[in-house]
Design a protein around this motif. Structure first.
Motif, PDB file in Angstrom:
ATOM      1  N   SER A 136      -9.540  -7.733  -1.686  1.00  0.00           N
ATOM      2  CA  SER A 136      -9.376  -6.945  -0.344  1.00  0.00           C
ATOM      3  C   SER A 136      -8.477  -7.763   0.709  1.00  0.00           C
ATOM      4  O   SER A 136      -8.800  -7.655   2.044  1.00  0.00           O
ATOM      5  N   ARG A 137      -7.493  -8.641   0.163  1.00  0.00           N
ATOM      6  CA  ARG A 137      -6.412  -8.777   1.182  1.00  0.00           C
ATOM      7  C   ARG A 137      -5.060  -8.104   0.943  1.00  0.00           C
ATOM      8  O   ARG A 137      -4.215  -8.516   0.400  1.00  0.00           O
ATOM      9  N   TYR A 138      -5.360  -6.983   1.730  1.00  0.00           N
ATOM     10  CA  TYR A 138      -4.709  -5.890   1.414  1.00  0.00           C
ATOM     11  C   TYR A 138      -3.059  -6.152   2.081  1.00  0.00           C
ATOM     12  O   TYR A 138      -1.997  -5.743   1.717  1.00  0.00           O
ATOM     13  N   ASP A 139      -3.041  -7.021   3.204  1.00  0.00           N
ATOM     14  CA  ASP A 139      -1.726  -7.127   3.740  1.00  0.00           C
ATOM     15  C   ASP A 139      -0.892  -7.978   2.837  1.00  0.00           C
ATOM     16  O   ASP A 139       0.292  -7.980   2.586  1.00  0.00           O
ATOM     17  N   GLU A 140      -1.543  -9.297   2.131  1.00  0.00           N
ATOM     18  CA  GLU A 140      -0.843 -10.154   1.224  1.00  0.00           C
ATOM     19  C   GLU A 140      -0.988  -8.895   0.065  1.00  0.00           C
ATOM     20  O   GLU A 140       0.642  -9.248  -0.621  1.00  0.00           O
ATOM     21  N   TYR A 152      -1.464   0.438   0.781  1.00  0.00           N
ATOM     22  CA  TYR A 152      -1.333   1.079   2.232  1.00  0.00           C
ATOM     23  C   TYR A 152      -2.492   1.968   2.734  1.00  0.00           C
ATOM     24  O   TYR A 152      -2.936   1.830   3.675  1.00  0.00           O
ATOM     25  N   VAL A 153      -3.220   2.433   1.684  1.00  0.00           N
ATOM     26  CA  VAL A 153      -4.465   3.414   1.871  1.00  0.00           C
ATOM     27  C   VAL A 153      -5.667   2.713   2.495  1.00  0.00           C
ATOM     28  O   VAL A 153      -6.187   2.670   3.160  1.00  0.00           O
ATOM     29  N   LEU A 176       2.512   5.735   5.322  1.00  0.00           N
ATOM     30  CA  LEU A 176       3.431   4.873   4.307  1.00  0.00           C
ATOM     31  C   LEU A 176       2.912   5.229   2.715  1.00  0.00           C
ATOM     32  O   LEU A 176       3.609   5.150   2.084  1.00  0.00           O
ATOM     33  N   ALA A 177       1.532   5.510   2.570  1.00  0.00           N
ATOM     34  CA  ALA A 177       0.922   5.468   1.232  1.00  0.00           C
ATOM     35  C   ALA A 177       1.453   6.805   0.670  1.00  0.00           C
ATOM     36  O   ALA A 177       1.817   6.828  -0.480  1.00  0.00           O
ATOM     37  N   LYS A 178       1.534   8.003   1.622  1.00  0.00           N
ATOM     38  CA  LYS A 178       1.963   9.270   1.053  1.00  0.00           C
ATOM     39  C   LYS A 178       3.396   9.137   0.717  1.00  0.00           C
ATOM     40  O   LYS A 178       3.892   9.498  -0.533  1.00  0.00           O
TER      41      LYS A 178
END
Length: 347
Positions: free
Chosen positions: A53-57, A82-83, A90-92
């Motif tokens: 869950s370290r999504y930025d990284e 991104y989601v 951004l994800a789209k």
């Protein structure tokens, strides 16, 4: 930098905080062994970060992996990251880049599976993306709207545009007008609309006369001041002039820094090209943001410094006008507005 190219980049930055991966042809240049190995290492770190869950990284790692070697699997994990961060726009765009890509007949099975997953996840994501329509009233010249401190392209004013869910801050200015800051919270799937009401900028607040001191038998108008002492008004005038000069100097310094940052952003963008994305595009955006901040500080410094300097001069002159008389009725009121500053008063 060409104006058209910068306009394209600005519009892209409104839709997303960083440029989405571009569409890649099925026939990619052969990557070196070192690049492939580096991409695998970055992708593995990104996958571990995503699981924890370290999504930025994870976003950073998958962007690095994709910059070294293109793979739909990198972009798919980037979209999923991104989601998870709530950056649905951004994800789209990342999902779209996979769906639009034409894979070679001999493409790896993992690439083909990534395209199938992207099509499915894109269909699920699209209804969740909200839209926001920003309009201004009444009609005015040179309208500038900012969304979360970033300029909103003029072409997007008045039409619904995709936006990430969450709270966003809107501001608007025009020639001689401004709108109060407004915050709007947009939920997933919502179609929101906001109207920013422009109003003339007030040049000064209410002017209240300064009460005259009373003597034993009434107002002390015309009473002689003690000789040999420096007028408090003149002292205040000198202090304000000093502060004003300092403000003008600070405004000039930050204005110069803003121009330097803007030139650096231009050079970085020219080196990257219109189709750049990932870390180079992030660098261009960061330099532009820094230039805007320094430019705003410079404008505030010049406006405040000018107002203080003029106020100090007026106080100094007024206090000197009648050395033997108290200037009981004289007063000045400095003011600062988005378009400049100045003073008003009665002498």
């Amino acid at each position: 930098m060409k104006l058209g190219a910068r306009a394209l980049l600005a519009a892209g930055l409104f839709v997303s905080a960083t440029l989405a991966p571009p569409r890649v042809r099925a026939e990619e240049p052969t990557a070196t062994a070192e690049a492939k190995a580096g991409a695998r290492a970055a992708a593995e770190k990104g996958t571990n970060a995503f699981k924890e869950s370290r999504y930025d990284e994870a976003v950073d790692m998958f962007l690095r992996a994709e910059s070294l070697f293109h793979a739909p699997t990198h972009v798919l994990m980037l979209a999923r990251s991104y989601v998870a961060l709530g950056k649905l726009v951004l994800a789209k765009e990342a999902y779209h880049s996979i769906v639009r890509e034409e894979l070679a007949p001999k493409a790896p099975a993992a690439f083909k599976l990534a395209k199938v997953d992207a099509e499915k996840e894109l269909a699920e994501l699209s209804p969740r993306i909200p839209s926001l329509q920003v309009s201004t009233t009444p009609e005015a010249k040179n309208v500038v709207v900012t969304l979360d401190d970033k300029p909103l392209p003029a072409a997007l004013i008045g039409i619904p545009s995709p936006i990430d869910p969450g709270t966003h801050v809107l501001r608007a200015t025009a020639e001689g007008m401004a709108a109060p800051e407004k915050s709007v919270t947009v939920k997933e799937g919502e179609k929101a609309a906001v109207v920013l009401e422009l109003a003339p900028v007030a040049s000064a607040g209410p002017i209240t006369p300064v009460p005259r001191p009373l003597g034993p038998t009434g107002p002390s108008e015309g009473r002689e001041q003690p000789s040999g002492k420096t007028s408090p008004g003149r002292i205040a005038g000198v202090v304000l002039m000093g502060l004003g000069v300092a403000g003008l100097g600070a405004g000039g310094v930050f204005g110069g820094l803003s121009l330097a940052k803007r030139a650096e952003a231009d050079e970085t963008f020219d080196a990257c090209g219109v189709g750049c994305w990932g870390p180079p595009a992030d660098e261009v955006r960061a330099l532009d943001d820094d230039a805007n901040k320094k430019g705003n500080i410079g404008i505030i410094g010049l406006a405040a410094g000018g107002a203080l300097t003029v106020t100090g001069i007026v106080l100094f002159v007024v206090s000197k006008r009648s050395p033997g008389k108290a200037q009981a009725k004289a007063f000045v009121t400095p003011w600062i507005a988005p378009q400049g500053g100045g003073v008003v008063g009665r002498f």
